[in-house]
Design an enzyme around this catalytic site. Structure first.
Site, PDB file in Angstrom:
ATOM      1  CE  LYS A  35      11.038   1.006 -11.308  1.00 40.35           C
ATOM      2  NZ  LYS A  35       9.906   0.181 -11.700  1.00 40.35           N
ATOM      3  CD  GLN A  92       9.329  -3.464 -11.587  1.00 38.82           C
ATOM      4  OE1 GLN A  92       9.595  -2.446 -10.948  1.00 38.82           O
ATOM      5  NE2 GLN A  92       9.396  -3.502 -12.900  1.00 38.82           N
ATOM      6  CG  ASP A 149       4.714   2.744 -11.862  1.00 39.41           C
ATOM      7  OD1 ASP A 149       5.748   3.323 -12.259  1.00 39.41           O
ATOM      8  OD2 ASP A 149       4.683   1.560 -11.497  1.00 39.41           O
TER       9      ASP A 149
END
Ligand code: NDP
Length: 281
Positions: free
Chosen positions: A52, A96, A119
Protein backbone atom coordinates in the site's frame (compact mmCIF):
# COMPACT_ATOMS: atom_id res chain seq x y z
CA UNK A 1 -10.06 -20.50 -24.59
CA UNK A 2 -11.57 -18.02 -22.12
CA UNK A 3 -10.69 -14.36 -21.87
CA UNK A 4 -8.15 -14.09 -19.04
CA UNK A 5 -9.06 -10.98 -17.07
CA UNK A 6 -5.74 -9.28 -16.42
CA UNK A 7 -5.98 -7.57 -13.03
CA UNK A 8 -2.33 -6.62 -13.12
CA UNK A 9 -2.70 -4.65 -16.35
CA UNK A 10 -6.03 -3.09 -15.37
CA UNK A 11 -4.76 -2.05 -11.94
CA UNK A 12 -1.64 -0.53 -13.54
CA UNK A 13 -3.88 1.45 -15.89
CA UNK A 14 -5.98 2.72 -12.96
CA UNK A 15 -2.88 3.68 -10.98
CA UNK A 16 -1.54 5.65 -13.97
CA UNK A 17 -4.87 7.47 -14.30
CA UNK A 18 -4.76 8.27 -10.58
CA UNK A 19 -1.18 9.52 -10.84
CA UNK A 20 -2.35 12.12 -13.36
CA UNK A 21 -5.29 13.12 -11.14
CA UNK A 22 -2.99 13.51 -8.15
CA UNK A 23 -0.61 15.70 -10.16
CA UNK A 24 -3.57 17.90 -11.16
CA UNK A 25 -4.85 18.08 -7.56
CA UNK A 26 -1.39 19.04 -6.35
CA UNK A 27 -1.21 21.81 -8.93
CA UNK A 28 -4.44 23.18 -7.49
CA UNK A 29 -2.82 23.10 -4.04
CA UNK A 30 -4.52 19.94 -2.70
CA UNK A 31 -2.16 17.57 -0.94
CA UNK A 32 -2.91 13.91 -0.37
CA UNK A 33 -1.92 11.87 2.63
CA UNK A 34 -2.87 8.36 3.77
CA UNK A 35 -2.20 7.26 7.35
CA UNK A 36 -1.53 3.51 7.55
CA UNK A 37 -1.71 1.85 10.97
CA UNK A 38 -0.48 -1.66 11.67
CA UNK A 39 -0.65 -3.25 15.11
CA UNK A 40 1.75 -6.16 15.62
CA UNK A 41 3.94 -7.67 12.93
CA UNK A 42 1.89 -10.35 11.22
CA UNK A 43 4.01 -11.15 8.12
CA UNK A 44 1.07 -11.14 5.67
CA UNK A 45 -0.15 -7.78 7.04
CA UNK A 46 3.37 -6.36 6.72
CA UNK A 47 3.42 -7.35 3.03
CA UNK A 48 0.01 -5.73 2.42
CA UNK A 49 1.03 -2.56 4.27
CA UNK A 50 4.32 -2.41 2.34
CA UNK A 51 2.45 -2.74 -0.98
CA UNK A 52 0.00 0.00 0.00
CA UNK A 53 2.85 2.38 0.85
CA UNK A 54 4.59 1.52 -2.43
CA UNK A 55 1.41 2.29 -4.38
CA UNK A 56 1.07 5.63 -2.56
CA UNK A 57 4.64 6.56 -3.49
CA UNK A 58 4.03 5.65 -7.14
CA UNK A 59 0.86 7.71 -7.40
CA UNK A 60 2.20 10.69 -5.47
CA UNK A 61 0.24 10.25 -2.23
CA UNK A 62 2.19 10.85 0.96
CA UNK A 63 1.91 7.98 3.43
CA UNK A 64 2.27 8.22 7.19
CA UNK A 65 3.22 4.92 8.70
CA UNK A 66 2.33 3.84 12.25
CA UNK A 67 3.82 0.48 13.15
CA UNK A 68 2.51 -0.19 16.63
CA UNK A 69 3.57 -2.89 19.00
CA UNK A 70 1.36 -5.98 19.41
CA UNK A 71 0.77 -4.91 23.04
CA UNK A 72 -0.74 -1.52 22.06
CA UNK A 73 -3.94 -1.02 24.02
CA UNK A 74 -7.30 -0.39 22.43
CA UNK A 75 -7.38 3.04 24.03
CA UNK A 76 -3.99 3.98 22.58
CA UNK A 77 -5.12 2.92 19.11
CA UNK A 78 -8.44 4.79 19.39
CA UNK A 79 -6.60 7.92 20.57
CA UNK A 80 -4.28 7.77 17.56
CA UNK A 81 -7.26 7.44 15.22
CA UNK A 82 -9.03 10.39 16.89
CA UNK A 83 -5.90 12.49 16.50
CA UNK A 84 -5.66 11.56 12.80
CA UNK A 85 -9.38 12.31 12.36
CA UNK A 86 -8.67 15.89 13.41
CA UNK A 87 -5.63 16.43 11.21
CA UNK A 88 -6.45 18.55 8.15
CA UNK A 89 -3.47 17.17 6.22
CA UNK A 90 -4.61 13.52 6.48
CA UNK A 91 -7.35 12.51 4.04
CA UNK A 92 -7.36 8.77 4.50
CA UNK A 93 -6.96 6.47 7.52
CA UNK A 94 -6.38 2.77 7.09
CA UNK A 95 -6.08 0.30 9.95
CA UNK A 96 -4.68 -2.98 8.68
CA UNK A 97 -6.85 -5.94 9.73
CA UNK A 98 -6.86 -8.35 11.47
CA UNK A 99 -6.08 -6.66 14.79
CA UNK A 100 -4.81 -8.53 17.87
CA UNK A 101 -7.58 -10.26 19.84
CA UNK A 102 -7.68 -7.73 22.70
CA UNK A 103 -8.81 -4.96 20.33
CA UNK A 104 -12.44 -4.60 19.20
CA UNK A 105 -12.22 -4.29 15.40
CA UNK A 106 -15.75 -2.96 15.01
CA UNK A 107 -15.11 -0.19 17.50
CA UNK A 108 -11.88 0.74 15.72
CA UNK A 109 -13.65 0.92 12.36
CA UNK A 110 -16.47 3.00 13.86
CA UNK A 111 -13.95 5.45 15.33
CA UNK A 112 -12.51 6.38 11.92
CA UNK A 113 -14.09 9.58 10.58
CA UNK A 114 -16.36 8.38 7.73
CA UNK A 115 -14.93 11.13 5.48
CA UNK A 116 -11.50 9.43 5.84
CA UNK A 117 -12.74 5.82 5.71
CA UNK A 118 -10.84 4.83 2.56
CA UNK A 119 -11.33 1.10 3.24
CA UNK A 120 -15.10 1.63 3.09
CA UNK A 121 -15.73 -0.48 6.21
CA UNK A 122 -17.44 2.16 8.42
CA UNK A 123 -21.19 1.54 8.93
CA UNK A 124 -21.88 4.93 7.34
CA UNK A 125 -19.99 3.90 4.19
CA UNK A 126 -21.89 0.61 4.10
CA UNK A 127 -25.15 2.53 4.55
CA UNK A 128 -24.48 4.96 1.71
CA UNK A 129 -23.60 2.05 -0.55
CA UNK A 130 -26.83 0.32 0.42
CA UNK A 131 -29.06 3.29 -0.43
CA UNK A 132 -27.08 4.27 -3.52
CA UNK A 133 -25.57 7.50 -2.20
CA UNK A 134 -22.02 8.75 -2.54
CA UNK A 135 -19.52 7.26 -0.11
CA UNK A 136 -16.50 5.01 0.08
CA UNK A 137 -16.89 1.49 -1.26
CA UNK A 138 -15.00 -1.55 0.02
CA UNK A 139 -11.96 -1.88 -2.25
CA UNK A 140 -12.08 -5.53 -3.36
CA UNK A 141 -15.69 -5.50 -4.66
CA UNK A 142 -15.16 -2.04 -6.19
CA UNK A 143 -12.12 -3.49 -7.98
CA UNK A 144 -14.19 -6.38 -9.34
CA UNK A 145 -16.68 -3.95 -10.91
CA UNK A 146 -13.73 -2.21 -12.61
CA UNK A 147 -12.37 -5.56 -13.82
CA UNK A 148 -15.72 -6.40 -15.40
CA UNK A 149 -16.30 -2.98 -16.94
CA UNK A 150 -12.80 -2.57 -18.28
CA UNK A 151 -12.92 -6.08 -19.78
CA UNK A 152 -16.07 -5.19 -21.70
CA UNK A 153 -18.33 -7.51 -19.67
CA UNK A 154 -21.93 -6.33 -19.46
CA UNK A 155 -23.51 -6.59 -15.99
CA UNK A 156 -26.99 -5.15 -16.57
CA UNK A 157 -29.64 -7.85 -16.81
CA UNK A 158 -27.19 -10.66 -16.04
CA UNK A 159 -27.69 -13.38 -13.42
CA UNK A 160 -24.98 -12.67 -10.86
CA UNK A 161 -24.27 -15.21 -8.12
CA UNK A 162 -21.89 -14.41 -5.29
CA UNK A 163 -20.68 -17.26 -3.11
CA UNK A 164 -19.79 -15.73 0.27
CA UNK A 165 -21.52 -13.06 2.34
CA UNK A 166 -18.71 -11.40 4.32
CA UNK A 167 -18.97 -7.72 5.18
CA UNK A 168 -15.87 -6.84 3.18
CA UNK A 169 -16.47 -8.87 0.02
CA UNK A 170 -19.76 -10.74 -0.46
CA UNK A 171 -22.29 -8.19 0.84
CA UNK A 172 -20.82 -5.05 -0.77
CA UNK A 173 -20.31 -7.06 -3.97
CA UNK A 174 -24.02 -7.85 -4.02
CA UNK A 175 -24.93 -4.18 -3.58
CA UNK A 176 -22.54 -3.06 -6.31
CA UNK A 177 -23.77 -5.62 -8.82
CA UNK A 178 -27.32 -4.57 -7.99
CA UNK A 179 -26.32 -0.95 -8.58
CA UNK A 180 -25.08 -2.05 -12.01
CA UNK A 181 -28.50 -3.62 -12.66
CA UNK A 182 -27.45 -7.24 -12.30
CA UNK A 183 -29.94 -9.79 -10.91
CA UNK A 184 -28.19 -10.83 -7.75
CA UNK A 185 -28.16 -13.98 -5.62
CA UNK A 186 -25.94 -14.32 -2.55
CA UNK A 187 -25.04 -17.88 -1.55
CA UNK A 188 -23.34 -18.97 1.67
CA UNK A 189 -22.58 -22.00 3.80
CA UNK A 190 -26.27 -22.65 4.51
CA UNK A 191 -27.38 -22.40 0.88
CA UNK A 192 -29.19 -25.52 -0.29
CA UNK A 193 -28.16 -27.02 -3.64
CA UNK A 194 -25.19 -24.68 -4.02
CA UNK A 195 -24.09 -26.22 -7.31
CA UNK A 196 -27.49 -25.57 -8.89
CA UNK A 197 -27.58 -22.02 -7.55
CA UNK A 198 -24.04 -21.30 -8.80
CA UNK A 199 -24.85 -22.79 -12.19
CA UNK A 200 -27.51 -20.13 -12.75
CA UNK A 201 -24.80 -17.48 -12.90
CA UNK A 202 -23.76 -15.57 -15.98
CA UNK A 203 -21.31 -13.86 -13.62
CA UNK A 204 -20.08 -15.98 -10.71
CA UNK A 205 -18.09 -14.24 -7.96
CA UNK A 206 -16.43 -16.65 -5.56
CA UNK A 207 -15.33 -15.50 -2.08
CA UNK A 208 -15.59 -18.61 0.08
CA UNK A 209 -12.06 -18.76 1.45
CA UNK A 210 -11.69 -22.47 0.53
CA UNK A 211 -8.82 -23.38 -1.82
CA UNK A 212 -10.00 -24.68 -5.24
CA UNK A 213 -13.49 -25.47 -3.92
CA UNK A 214 -15.24 -24.36 -7.08
CA UNK A 215 -14.89 -26.91 -9.86
CA UNK A 216 -16.71 -26.97 -13.20
CA UNK A 217 -19.68 -28.69 -11.47
CA UNK A 218 -20.58 -25.24 -10.11
CA UNK A 219 -20.15 -23.31 -13.36
CA UNK A 220 -22.47 -22.81 -16.32
CA UNK A 221 -20.78 -23.14 -19.70
CA UNK A 222 -19.83 -19.65 -20.92
CA UNK A 223 -20.07 -17.97 -17.49
CA UNK A 224 -17.70 -15.23 -16.32
CA UNK A 225 -15.86 -16.40 -13.18
CA UNK A 226 -14.30 -14.00 -10.69
CA UNK A 227 -12.10 -15.62 -8.06
CA UNK A 228 -11.54 -13.54 -4.93
CA UNK A 229 -9.77 -16.23 -2.89
CA UNK A 230 -6.07 -16.17 -2.12
CA UNK A 231 -4.32 -19.18 -0.60
CA UNK A 232 -0.79 -20.47 -0.47
CA UNK A 233 -0.51 -24.22 -1.02
CA UNK A 234 2.02 -26.60 0.48
CA UNK A 235 4.53 -25.73 -2.30
CA UNK A 236 4.20 -22.02 -1.46
CA UNK A 237 2.26 -21.47 -4.71
CA UNK A 238 -0.77 -19.16 -4.75
CA UNK A 239 -4.19 -20.44 -5.70
CA UNK A 240 -7.76 -19.18 -5.45
CA UNK A 241 -11.15 -20.48 -4.34
CA UNK A 242 -11.70 -21.69 -7.92
CA UNK A 243 -10.02 -24.74 -9.42
CA UNK A 244 -8.69 -22.71 -12.34
CA UNK A 245 -7.46 -25.57 -14.54
CA UNK A 246 -10.78 -27.38 -14.24
CA UNK A 247 -13.02 -24.31 -14.71
CA UNK A 248 -11.14 -22.15 -17.25
CA UNK A 249 -11.88 -24.35 -20.31
CA UNK A 250 -15.66 -24.02 -19.91
CA UNK A 251 -16.05 -20.33 -19.04
CA UNK A 252 -16.02 -17.24 -21.26
CA UNK A 253 -13.80 -15.17 -18.97
CA UNK A 254 -11.95 -15.80 -15.73
CA UNK A 255 -9.62 -14.07 -13.28
CA UNK A 256 -6.35 -15.87 -12.50
CA UNK A 257 -4.77 -16.10 -9.03
CA UNK A 258 -2.39 -14.36 -8.72
CA UNK A 259 -2.90 -11.43 -11.09
CA UNK A 260 -6.70 -11.16 -11.05
CA UNK A 261 -8.67 -9.59 -8.21
CA UNK A 262 -5.67 -9.16 -5.86
CA UNK A 263 -3.95 -6.19 -7.55
CA UNK A 264 -7.28 -4.38 -7.91
CA UNK A 265 -7.79 -4.03 -4.16
CA UNK A 266 -4.83 -1.68 -3.75
CA UNK A 267 -5.68 0.24 -6.93
CA UNK A 268 -9.17 0.93 -5.55
CA UNK A 269 -7.75 1.93 -2.17
CA UNK A 270 -5.68 4.51 -4.02
CA UNK A 271 -8.80 5.58 -5.88
CA UNK A 272 -10.62 6.10 -2.55
CA UNK A 273 -7.70 8.21 -1.26
CA UNK A 274 -7.86 10.44 -4.32
CA UNK A 275 -11.65 10.73 -4.02
CA UNK A 276 -11.29 11.61 -0.36
CA UNK A 277 -8.85 14.41 -1.13
CA UNK A 278 -11.02 15.71 -3.96
CA UNK A 279 -14.18 15.59 -1.79
CA UNK A 280 -12.66 17.26 1.25
CA UNK A 281 -11.00 20.12 -0.60
P1 NDP B 1 -14.95 -14.98 5.03
O1 NDP B 1 -14.33 -16.19 5.61
O2 NDP B 1 -15.24 -13.79 5.85
O3 NDP B 1 -16.33 -15.42 4.33
C1 NDP B 1 -16.46 -16.61 3.63
C2 NDP B 1 -17.87 -16.74 3.15
O4 NDP B 1 -17.96 -17.95 2.41
C3 NDP B 1 -18.90 -16.82 4.27
O5 NDP B 1 -20.03 -16.02 3.94
C4 NDP B 1 -19.27 -18.30 4.32
O6 NDP B 1 -20.63 -18.54 4.64
C5 NDP B 1 -19.04 -18.72 2.88
N1 NDP B 1 -18.69 -20.13 2.80
C6 NDP B 1 -17.70 -20.77 3.49
N2 NDP B 1 -17.71 -22.08 3.16
C7 NDP B 1 -18.72 -22.26 2.27
C8 NDP B 1 -19.23 -23.38 1.59
N3 NDP B 1 -18.69 -24.59 1.75
N4 NDP B 1 -20.26 -23.21 0.78
C9 NDP B 1 -20.82 -21.99 0.59
N5 NDP B 1 -20.38 -20.88 1.21
C10 NDP B 1 -19.34 -21.02 2.05
O7 NDP B 1 -14.04 -14.61 3.78
P2 NDP B 1 -13.77 -13.22 3.00
O8 NDP B 1 -14.99 -12.79 2.27
O9 NDP B 1 -13.08 -12.27 3.86
O10 NDP B 1 -12.69 -13.75 1.94
C11 NDP B 1 -12.96 -14.77 1.02
C12 NDP B 1 -11.68 -15.12 0.29
O11 NDP B 1 -11.22 -13.99 -0.42
C13 NDP B 1 -10.51 -15.53 1.18
O12 NDP B 1 -9.75 -16.51 0.49
C14 NDP B 1 -9.71 -14.27 1.33
O13 NDP B 1 -8.34 -14.52 1.57
C15 NDP B 1 -9.90 -13.67 -0.03
N6 NDP B 1 -9.79 -12.20 -0.05
C16 NDP B 1 -9.05 -11.66 -1.06
C17 NDP B 1 -8.95 -10.30 -1.20
C18 NDP B 1 -8.18 -9.76 -2.35
O14 NDP B 1 -7.74 -8.63 -2.30
N7 NDP B 1 -8.02 -10.52 -3.43
C19 NDP B 1 -9.55 -9.39 -0.24
C20 NDP B 1 -10.38 -10.04 0.75
C21 NDP B 1 -10.47 -11.41 0.83
P3 NDP B 1 -21.29 -18.21 6.09
O15 NDP B 1 -21.48 -16.72 6.10
O16 NDP B 1 -22.56 -18.96 6.06
O17 NDP B 1 -20.30 -18.68 7.11
Amino acid sequence: MPQIIDGKAISAQIKDELKEKVAALKQEGTSLCLAVIQVGNDPASSVYVGNKKKACAYIGIESLSYELDESTTQEELLNLIKELNKRQDVNGILVQLPLPGHIDEDLVIRTIDPSKDVDGFHPQSVGTLCIGQKGFVSCTPAGIIQLLKRSGIEIAGKECVIIGRSNIVGKPMALLLLRENGTVTVAHSKTANLKDVAKRADILVVAVGKPKMITRDYVKEGAVVIDVGIHRNENNKLCGDVDYDDVAPICSAITPVPGGVGPMTIAMLMNNCVESAALNR
